[in-house]
Design a protein around this motif. Structure first.
Motif, PDB file in Angstrom:
ATOM      1  N   SER A  48       0.828  -1.208   0.000  1.00 59.26           N
ATOM      2  CA  SER A  48       0.000   0.000   0.000  1.00 59.26           C
ATOM      3  C   SER A  48       0.860   1.256   0.000  1.00 59.26           C
ATOM      4  O   SER A  48       0.553   2.231  -0.688  1.00 59.26           O
ATOM      5  CB  SER A  48      -0.937   0.011   1.213  1.00 59.26           C
ATOM      6  OG  SER A  48      -2.045  -0.821   0.987  1.00 59.26           O
ATOM      7  N   ILE A 106       0.699   4.016  -2.885  1.00 61.92           N
ATOM      8  CA  ILE A 106       0.178   5.335  -2.525  1.00 61.92           C
ATOM      9  C   ILE A 106       1.184   6.435  -2.850  1.00 61.92           C
ATOM     10  O   ILE A 106       0.812   7.590  -3.064  1.00 61.92           O
ATOM     11  CB  ILE A 106      -0.240   5.390  -1.037  1.00 61.92           C
ATOM     12  CG1 ILE A 106      -1.328   6.464  -0.844  1.00 61.92           C
ATOM     13  CG2 ILE A 106       0.946   5.680  -0.118  1.00 61.92           C
ATOM     14  CD1 ILE A 106      -1.972   6.456   0.530  1.00 61.92           C
ATOM     15  N   GLU A 131      -4.371   4.717  -6.681  1.00 58.07           N
ATOM     16  CA  GLU A 131      -5.143   4.795  -5.444  1.00 58.07           C
ATOM     17  C   GLU A 131      -5.898   3.485  -5.209  1.00 58.07           C
ATOM     18  O   GLU A 131      -5.973   3.000  -4.082  1.00 58.07           O
ATOM     19  CB  GLU A 131      -6.109   5.973  -5.477  1.00 58.07           C
ATOM     20  CG  GLU A 131      -6.637   6.313  -4.082  1.00 58.07           C
ATOM     21  CD  GLU A 131      -7.355   7.644  -4.034  1.00 58.07           C
ATOM     22  OE1 GLU A 131      -8.358   7.783  -4.769  1.00 58.07           O
ATOM     23  OE2 GLU A 131      -6.942   8.516  -3.266  1.00 58.07           O
ATOM     24  N   ILE A 132      -6.440   2.903  -6.265  1.00 54.57           N
ATOM     25  CA  ILE A 132      -7.116   1.604  -6.155  1.00 54.57           C
ATOM     26  C   ILE A 132      -6.117   0.526  -5.737  1.00 54.57           C
ATOM     27  O   ILE A 132      -6.411  -0.314  -4.878  1.00 54.57           O
ATOM     28  CB  ILE A 132      -7.804   1.232  -7.484  1.00 54.57           C
ATOM     29  CG1 ILE A 132      -8.980   2.176  -7.757  1.00 54.57           C
ATOM     30  CG2 ILE A 132      -8.287  -0.220  -7.454  1.00 54.57           C
ATOM     31  CD1 ILE A 132      -9.578   2.040  -9.144  1.00 54.57           C
ATOM     32  N   PHE A 169      -5.349   0.842  -2.154  1.00 51.09           N
ATOM     33  CA  PHE A 169      -6.508   0.436  -1.358  1.00 51.09           C
ATOM     34  C   PHE A 169      -6.593  -1.083  -1.193  1.00 51.09           C
ATOM     35  O   PHE A 169      -6.903  -1.600  -0.108  1.00 51.09           O
ATOM     36  CB  PHE A 169      -7.770   0.984  -2.039  1.00 51.09           C
ATOM     37  CG  PHE A 169      -9.057   0.349  -1.624  1.00 51.09           C
ATOM     38  CD1 PHE A 169      -9.723   0.776  -0.486  1.00 51.09           C
ATOM     39  CD2 PHE A 169      -9.623  -0.684  -2.377  1.00 51.09           C
ATOM     40  CE1 PHE A 169     -10.931   0.187  -0.099  1.00 51.09           C
ATOM     41  CE2 PHE A 169     -10.809  -1.270  -2.013  1.00 51.09           C
ATOM     42  CZ  PHE A 169     -11.473  -0.827  -0.861  1.00 51.09           C
ATOM     43  N   PHE A 226      -7.498  -3.434   2.189  1.00 57.28           N
ATOM     44  CA  PHE A 226      -8.897  -3.867   2.128  1.00 57.28           C
ATOM     45  C   PHE A 226      -9.004  -5.385   2.192  1.00 57.28           C
ATOM     46  O   PHE A 226      -9.809  -5.928   2.957  1.00 57.28           O
ATOM     47  CB  PHE A 226      -9.546  -3.349   0.849  1.00 57.28           C
ATOM     48  CG  PHE A 226     -10.851  -4.029   0.514  1.00 57.28           C
ATOM     49  CD1 PHE A 226     -11.979  -3.800   1.290  1.00 57.28           C
ATOM     50  CD2 PHE A 226     -10.944  -4.914  -0.552  1.00 57.28           C
ATOM     51  CE1 PHE A 226     -13.190  -4.446   1.001  1.00 57.28           C
ATOM     52  CE2 PHE A 226     -12.135  -5.550  -0.848  1.00 57.28           C
ATOM     53  CZ  PHE A 226     -13.261  -5.315  -0.072  1.00 57.28           C
ATOM     54  N   SER A 283     -14.199  -1.796   3.452  1.00 56.23           N
ATOM     55  CA  SER A 283     -14.129  -0.951   2.252  1.00 56.23           C
ATOM     56  C   SER A 283     -14.272   0.519   2.620  1.00 56.23           C
ATOM     57  O   SER A 283     -13.557   1.377   2.081  1.00 56.23           O
ATOM     58  CB  SER A 283     -15.205  -1.352   1.246  1.00 56.23           C
ATOM     59  OG  SER A 283     -16.497  -1.100   1.749  1.00 56.23           O
ATOM     60  N   CYS A 300     -10.936   1.629   4.614  1.00 58.00           N
ATOM     61  CA  CYS A 300      -9.747   1.722   3.755  1.00 58.00           C
ATOM     62  C   CYS A 300      -9.900   2.797   2.687  1.00 58.00           C
ATOM     63  O   CYS A 300      -8.926   3.492   2.355  1.00 58.00           O
ATOM     64  CB  CYS A 300      -9.447   0.367   3.120  1.00 58.00           C
ATOM     65  SG  CYS A 300      -8.990  -0.902   4.315  1.00 58.00           S
ATOM     66  N   ALA A 301     -11.094   2.960   2.151  1.00 56.45           N
ATOM     67  CA  ALA A 301     -11.320   3.978   1.117  1.00 56.45           C
ATOM     68  C   ALA A 301     -11.126   5.376   1.691  1.00 56.45           C
ATOM     69  O   ALA A 301     -10.459   6.228   1.082  1.00 56.45           O
ATOM     70  CB  ALA A 301     -12.718   3.835   0.527  1.00 56.45           C
ATOM     71  N   ILE A 333      -7.214   5.814   2.474  1.00 54.00           N
ATOM     72  CA  ILE A 333      -6.364   5.973   1.288  1.00 54.00           C
ATOM     73  C   ILE A 333      -6.633   7.304   0.604  1.00 54.00           C
ATOM     74  O   ILE A 333      -5.706   8.032   0.207  1.00 54.00           O
ATOM     75  CB  ILE A 333      -6.568   4.806   0.304  1.00 54.00           C
ATOM     76  CG1 ILE A 333      -6.049   3.484   0.908  1.00 54.00           C
ATOM     77  CG2 ILE A 333      -5.882   5.097  -1.022  1.00 54.00           C
ATOM     78  CD1 ILE A 333      -4.553   3.438   1.157  1.00 54.00           C
ATOM     79  N   ASN A 334      -7.907   7.663   0.464  1.00 54.29           N
ATOM     80  CA  ASN A 334      -8.257   8.913  -0.209  1.00 54.29           C
ATOM     81  C   ASN A 334      -7.734  10.127   0.556  1.00 54.29           C
ATOM     82  O   ASN A 334      -7.144  11.033  -0.032  1.00 54.29           O
ATOM     83  CB  ASN A 334      -9.777   8.994  -0.366  1.00 54.29           C
ATOM     84  CG  ASN A 334     -10.192  10.223  -1.161  1.00 54.29           C
ATOM     85  OD1 ASN A 334      -9.851  10.376  -2.325  1.00 54.29           O
ATOM     86  ND2 ASN A 334     -10.924  11.105  -0.526  1.00 54.29           N
ATOM     87  N   THR A 383      -3.820  10.294   0.580  1.00 57.68           N
ATOM     88  CA  THR A 383      -3.316  10.725  -0.730  1.00 57.68           C
ATOM     89  C   THR A 383      -3.471  12.230  -0.912  1.00 57.68           C
ATOM     90  O   THR A 383      -2.566  12.908  -1.401  1.00 57.68           O
ATOM     91  CB  THR A 383      -4.056   9.994  -1.857  1.00 57.68           C
ATOM     92  OG1 THR A 383      -3.914   8.588  -1.693  1.00 57.68           O
ATOM     93  CG2 THR A 383      -3.518  10.392  -3.221  1.00 57.68           C
TER      94      THR A 383
END
Length: 373
Positions: free
Chosen positions: A11, A15, A51-52, A55, A59, A119, A122-123, A126-127, A130
């Protein structure tokens, strides 16, 4: 622990690129031949892709776990079946009950509860890392070694609520009440206690608190015995009073946690004290760390470690932004190096003592759903 380390390393790797392409989107490029729009679109696609990828490792570790976290079989699995059988008010949070019911429209497999909560957690992490962290890679490693991720595998709903609130960090600093209210609404779907974050939001955006921060901080700490009595009185008519009537009321005080948050506060104050008057982000992060210290000190008078650590989580999660911020603002390389070693040492001590030695949160060894016989 090796399994977790691999996931976080992946990750962190992804990232880094997500953050680089995100920053390139917003650079004011002066290009010839009208190519700016095409380059921005290309950077946007790469940003989303990485980014995915950042994640996915976290996740998958969280979503596909089996029996990991004390509350996995103690709370979430039995409550899923209670809701399936038609019981009402299994949770205070109607929104979380509706999430369980939505899952049950398609499946009676409780694992989907962990898929959805993982989900969301983690979303949001990460968002926000970033976009808002001074160093997204450091934020990933802080999530790992600070135990916040391991707490999220146990205190699932509250951890999701905490990361949602932490994701609103720029709006807290700007005093954007409407946007912050939206984040609060999203957070209380998972845990009603997120409403307490209205208090630091107000403090951060009232100028008098910034001007006289040291005085208010000292007065609040000295007022802790009275504040704790008021807090207990308010809880008497809520479901949370069961902490006082159950085995959680152990009479113990976590002096290690107090020392831990005290050190983080003193370091943050040393780095940020000259910035808080003109940088509200610095003030917001300092206030959050002060509250982490304040709540842990409340454990001297409310000797219920489980309750204290759960409340402190709402403020501890801001380490994801505080640590990268302090490292960037440190004025000399020597100070940056000392901070790196100091932060890492503190975190690893806390992680080793509580997670590895004492087995807190019951996250070791890792087991996932494909190991079920």
């Amino acid at each position: 622990m090796f399994f977790y380390a691999i996931a976080f390393t992946l990750s962190a790797f992804f990232i880094y690129f997500a953050n680089e392409y995100y920053k390139k989107q917003f650079l004011n490029l002066v290009l010839l031949n009208g190519k700016t729009a095409c380059i921005k679109a290309s950077n946007n696609k790469k940003y989303i892709l990485f980014e995915i990828l950042a994640f996915l490792p976290l996740f998958l570790v969280s979503a596909l776990r089996y029996g990991i976290g004390t509350d996995y079989f103690f709370t979430y699995v039995p409550n899923f079946f209670k809701i399936l059988q038609g019981e009402s008010f299994v949770y205070t949070e109607i929104g979380f009950i509706l999430i369980n019911k939505f899952i049950q429209l398609f499946s009676t497999n409780y694992q989907w509860v962990f898929v959805i909560t993982s989900s969301v957690f983690c979303a949001f992490f990460i968002n926000s890392a970033t976009k808002y962290s001074n160093n997204a890679v450091i934020s990933v490693f802080v999530l790992f070694i600070s135990c916040v991720f391991f707490i999220s595998l146990n205190n699932v709903r509250q951890a999701v609520a905490a990361i949602i609130i932490a994701s609103s960090y720029p709006y807290i600093a700007k005093g954007n009440a409407i946007t912050f209210a939206f984040f609060i609404f999203c957070a209380i779907i998972f845990h009603i206690t997120a409403v307490i974050m209205l208090i630091p939001f107000a403090i951060i955006n009232i100028k008098a608190f910034k001007k006289y921060f040291e005085a208010f901080a000292c007065i609040a700490l000295f007022s802790l015995p009275i504040i704790c009595k008021i807090f207990v009185a308010l809880l008497k008519n809520t479901k949370y009073y069961y902490y006082f009537l159950s085995h959680f009321n152990s009479g113990d005080v976590s002096y290690i946690t107090i020392a831990y948050h005290l050190i983080f506060f003193l370091v943050a104050y040393f780095i940020l004290k000259d910035k808080i008057n003109f940088d509200n982000k610095a003030f917001a992060l300092l206030i959050m760390q002060y509250f982490a210290l304040f709540v842990s000190c409340a454990g001297l008078f409310i000797k219920i470690p489980e309750m204290i650590t759960r409340i402190a989580l709402f403020f501890q999660v801001f380490h994801l932004f505080l640590v990268p911020y302090c490292l960037e603002k440190a004025k000399t390389f020597k100070l940056k190096a000392c901070l790196c070693f100091g932060y890492t040492g503190l975190y690893l001590f806390f992680l080793s003592y509580y997670v590895v030695i004492l087995g807190y949160y019951e996250v070791l060894p890792y087991k996932w759903i494909f190991q079920i016989k």
